[in-house]
Design a protein around this motif. Sequence first.
Motif, PDB file in Angstrom:
ATOM      1  N   SER A   1      40.729  30.248  44.188  1.00 49.70           N
ATOM      2  CA  SER A   1      41.381  31.130  44.725  1.00 49.70           C
ATOM      3  C   SER A   1      40.999  32.397  43.854  1.00 49.70           C
ATOM      4  N   TYR A   2      40.429  33.338  44.370  1.00 50.30           N
ATOM      5  CA  TYR A   2      39.717  34.615  43.706  1.00 50.30           C
ATOM      6  C   TYR A   2      40.531  35.779  44.278  1.00 50.30           C
ATOM      7  N   PHE A   3      40.326  36.767  43.377  1.00 44.35           N
ATOM      8  CA  PHE A   3      41.139  38.114  43.603  1.00 44.35           C
ATOM      9  C   PHE A   3      40.643  39.229  42.575  1.00 44.35           C
ATOM     10  N   GLU A   4      40.737  40.494  42.961  1.00 46.24           N
ATOM     11  CA  GLU A   4      39.989  41.530  42.548  1.00 46.24           C
ATOM     12  C   GLU A   4      41.087  42.692  42.273  1.00 46.24           C
ATOM     13  N   LEU A   5      41.283  43.438  41.065  1.00 44.66           N
ATOM     14  CA  LEU A   5      41.914  44.597  40.986  1.00 44.66           C
ATOM     15  C   LEU A   5      41.180  45.838  40.425  1.00 44.66           C
ATOM     16  N   GLN A   6      41.310  46.826  40.975  1.00 45.38           N
ATOM     17  CA  GLN A   6      40.488  48.107  40.633  1.00 45.38           C
ATOM     18  C   GLN A   6      41.358  49.420  40.376  1.00 45.38           C
TER      19      GLN A   6
END
Length: 119
Positions: A1-6
């Motif tokens: 499970s991957y995620f990205e915060l910017q």
Amino acid sequence: SYFELQFAGGYWLSTLQIGGGAWSLIMRGNLTVRKDTGRINSSPVVTMPPLVKAPWGCVSQIRLDVRDPDGDIVHCRWASSNRSECGGVCNAFPNSTLNSDTCILTYYGGNSTGQFVVA
């Protein structure tokens, strides 16, 4: 499970000698459980003050105190403009080298004084 915060911004110290402009912070996470530890990966951490003073005209070594909670081997590197990692301050610390294995930043004391960003 991957995620990205910017997060993006553009505020630097107004007294920088080189660089400035827009910047962004991107964090990519992977919540997959590691087979070797039975836990998700923990990111390496660098603990040091946000500002470090180095004497003008002298060689100085700054150790980046890098620790990895999982015990993984960590290598240090300069931020890359190809990856949009340095927001206008790529190569903005002249007369310096970074040892990727020991994470020691060596400043060889240049001809200018002021505030520089290291990315």
